[in-house]
Design a protein around this motif. Structure first.
Motif, PDB file in Angstrom:
ATOM      1  N   SER A   8       0.857  -1.189   0.000  1.00 30.23           N
ATOM      2  CA  SER A   8       0.000   0.000   0.000  1.00 30.23           C
ATOM      3  C   SER A   8       0.888   1.232   0.000  1.00 30.23           C
ATOM      4  CB  SER A   8      -0.889   0.027   1.252  1.00 30.23           C
ATOM      5  OG  SER A   8      -1.389   1.338   1.488  1.00 30.23           O
ATOM      6  N   PRO A   9       0.910   2.015  -1.084  1.00 32.99           N
ATOM      7  CA  PRO A   9       1.703   3.245  -1.073  1.00 32.99           C
ATOM      8  C   PRO A   9       1.311   4.201   0.046  1.00 32.99           C
ATOM      9  CG  PRO A   9       1.101   2.680  -3.316  1.00 32.99           C
ATOM     10  CD  PRO A   9       0.319   1.757  -2.409  1.00 32.99           C
ATOM     11  N   PRO A  43       6.602  -9.343  -5.098  1.00 35.70           N
ATOM     12  CA  PRO A  43       6.224  -8.400  -4.040  1.00 35.70           C
ATOM     13  C   PRO A  43       7.391  -7.852  -3.238  1.00 35.70           C
ATOM     14  CG  PRO A  43       5.790 -10.637  -3.328  1.00 35.70           C
ATOM     15  CD  PRO A  43       6.223 -10.732  -4.766  1.00 35.70           C
ATOM     16  N   LEU A  44       8.598  -8.430  -3.437  1.00 34.17           N
ATOM     17  CA  LEU A  44       9.763  -8.018  -2.652  1.00 34.17           C
ATOM     18  C   LEU A  44      10.819  -7.273  -3.458  1.00 34.17           C
ATOM     19  CD1 LEU A  44      10.162 -11.290  -0.578  1.00 34.17           C
ATOM     20  CD2 LEU A  44       9.573  -9.047   0.360  1.00 34.17           C
ATOM     21  N   GLY A  45      10.686  -7.259  -4.776  1.00 31.93           N
ATOM     22  CA  GLY A  45      11.709  -6.613  -5.602  1.00 31.93           C
ATOM     23  C   GLY A  45      13.031  -7.344  -5.545  1.00 31.93           C
ATOM     24  N   ILE A  92       6.829  -0.990  -6.952  1.00 28.27           N
ATOM     25  CA  ILE A  92       5.404  -0.722  -7.200  1.00 28.27           C
ATOM     26  C   ILE A  92       5.154  -0.521  -8.693  1.00 28.27           C
ATOM     27  CG2 ILE A  92       3.473   0.815  -6.706  1.00 28.27           C
ATOM     28  CD1 ILE A  92       4.306  -0.920  -4.334  1.00 28.27           C
ATOM     29  N   ARG A  93       6.048   0.187  -9.365  1.00 23.53           N
ATOM     30  CA  ARG A  93       5.897   0.373 -10.815  1.00 23.53           C
ATOM     31  C   ARG A  93       5.968  -0.969 -11.546  1.00 23.53           C
ATOM     32  NH1 ARG A  93       8.836   5.259  -9.971  1.00 23.53           N
ATOM     33  NH2 ARG A  93       7.538   7.062 -10.552  1.00 23.53           N
ATOM     34  N   ASN A  94       6.883  -1.827 -11.120  1.00 19.95           N
ATOM     35  CA  ASN A  94       7.011  -3.132 -11.766  1.00 19.95           C
ATOM     36  C   ASN A  94       5.751  -3.967 -11.601  1.00 19.95           C
ATOM     37  OD1 ASN A  94       9.577  -2.469 -12.552  1.00 19.95           O
ATOM     38  ND2 ASN A  94      10.630  -3.860 -11.160  1.00 19.95           N
ATOM     39  N   LEU A  95       5.125  -3.917 -10.436  1.00 16.90           N
ATOM     40  CA  LEU A  95       3.877  -4.660 -10.237  1.00 16.90           C
ATOM     41  C   LEU A  95       2.832  -4.207 -11.263  1.00 16.90           C
ATOM     42  CD1 LEU A  95       3.455  -4.761  -6.340  1.00 16.90           C
ATOM     43  CD2 LEU A  95       4.223  -6.602  -7.837  1.00 16.90           C
ATOM     44  N   ALA A  96       2.688  -2.900 -11.412  1.00 18.69           N
ATOM     45  CA  ALA A  96       1.693  -2.366 -12.351  1.00 18.69           C
ATOM     46  C   ALA A  96       2.057  -2.704 -13.790  1.00 18.69           C
ATOM     47  CB  ALA A  96       1.571  -0.852 -12.177  1.00 18.69           C
ATOM     48  N   THR A  97       3.319  -2.542 -14.147  1.00 18.07           N
ATOM     49  CA  THR A  97       3.759  -2.790 -15.521  1.00 18.07           C
ATOM     50  C   THR A  97       3.607  -4.264 -15.899  1.00 18.07           C
ATOM     51  OG1 THR A  97       5.331  -0.953 -15.404  1.00 18.07           O
ATOM     52  CG2 THR A  97       5.696  -2.615 -17.118  1.00 18.07           C
ATOM     53  N   ASN A  98       4.059  -5.151 -15.022  1.00 21.25           N
ATOM     54  CA  ASN A  98       3.979  -6.582 -15.314  1.00 21.25           C
ATOM     55  C   ASN A  98       2.543  -7.070 -15.363  1.00 21.25           C
ATOM     56  OD1 ASN A  98       6.741  -6.523 -15.331  1.00 21.25           O
ATOM     57  ND2 ASN A  98       7.022  -7.619 -13.406  1.00 21.25           N
TER      58      ASN A  98
END
Length: 326
Positions: A166-167, A299-301, A315-321
């Protein structure tokens, strides 16, 4: 004259070393939280990361260097025992003189209860206020009994600990981190709070960017590998339809896999998302005979360089992927 200059240089070096020694030694549990702490400490000091990238935080054996980091720590930041139950004893034993902040219990933190069942319904509601206690009914038999046992077997608490996704929580925690650091190191309080403010502005921009990525895809349906993403889902109003596994520490039973496969077939699931460090064979089993796409969420990068930039990139990677899979 050269001796005087040498003496002055040595004294300056010693004074500089003494000043640096006043910066607190900080130990942090996982890479996303380490990133937030590193953002607040930017230009002042560097925190130590305890659970190395690519490892599961649920079960972990401390390396000697990580045990030493805990022993030397003045401050410890961690999510809490719901995520890393083994770390509770390690902190108590090793970080005896440290100030310890459990972020899941920090004021203003959004907490969500664990979801039950392999499938998630759009109308499901979960407690979403700081330390709110929601009704958590027991269900007898079948898949619910299996999942309840799974929670107990892995020492899970009542709330889902993946709260860094959660940002809004991350933004809240930046100020919590700055406050704790400032108590220990008041001379650098201005830097800590300025860094926290800059970090919060970055998270606001990040949130807008992610919504822009996801807006064209609202209504698409996806299933995740394990139920770790509901904080991200709630933050961006982009709900998953289900999870293959209840946690990354346990494999799903045949009934749960059958339930997931039925939903993919019956409801036109667009994508099933794997995770880089866990059983890819389970995803292949679920996908077999379906037309759903597949991708990877982390979820951990685990493939990102630890440091201040890791959290926003995660967070960007979650959205992009997710978008690429849908």
């Amino acid at each position: 004259m050269s001796r005087i200059l040498l003496s002055l240089s040595i004294n300056a070096a010693l004074m500089g070393g003494a000043a640096f020694a006043e910066v607190p030694r900080v130990a942090v549990d996982i890479a996303p939280i380490h990133s937030l702490v590193a953002r607040v400490m930017d230009g002042v000091g560097t925190p130590d990361l305890i659970v190395q990238s690519g490892a599961s935080p649920h079960e972990y054996s401390l390396r000697p260097s990580e045990a030493t980091a805990l022993q030397k720590a003045d401050i410890v930041f961690w999510i809490g025992p719901d995520l890393t139950p083994w770390l509770d004893d390690a902190i108590e034993t090793l970080a005896t003189d440290a100030s310890v902040t459990e972020l899941l219990e920090a004021d203003g933190t959004i907490e969500l209860e664990f979801r039950e069942g392999a499938l998630f319904e759009a109308h499901d509601e979960h407690g979403q206020d700081e330390h709110e206690e929601g009704a958590h009914e027991d269900h007898a038999g079948g898949e619910h009994a299996e999942e309840k046992a799974g929670h107990e077997d892995h020492d899970h608490g009542e709330h889902d600990p993946h709260a860094w996704l959660s940002p809004q929580n991350a933004s809240t925690w930046l100020n919590v981190i700055a406050s704790q650091l400032s108590v220990a190191d008041p001379e650098n309080a201005g830097a800590y709070f300025a860094n926290a403010a800059a970090g919060r502005a970055e998270i606001d921009a990040l949130t807008a960017d992610v919504n822009a990525v996801l807006d064209p895809l609202r209504g698409a349906r996806f299933i995740v590998f394990h139920d770790a993403y509901q904080y991200f889902e709630a933050a961006f109003d982009f709900p998953a339809a289900g999870a293959i596994s209840i946690s990354d520490a346990s494999d799903p039973g045949p009934a749960r896999i059958a339930e997931i496969r039925a939903r993919i077939a019956d409801e036109g699931i667009d994508c099933v998302l794997a995770e880089p460090q866990f059983n890819a064979g389970l995803v292949a089993t679920v996908l077999d005979g379906t037309e759903a796409g597949t991708g990877i969420l982390d979820p951990l990068g685990s493939d990102l360089e630890p440091g201040p930039a890791l959290y926003p990139q995660l967070i960007r990677n979650l959205a992009t992927n997710l978008a690429e899979c849908l």
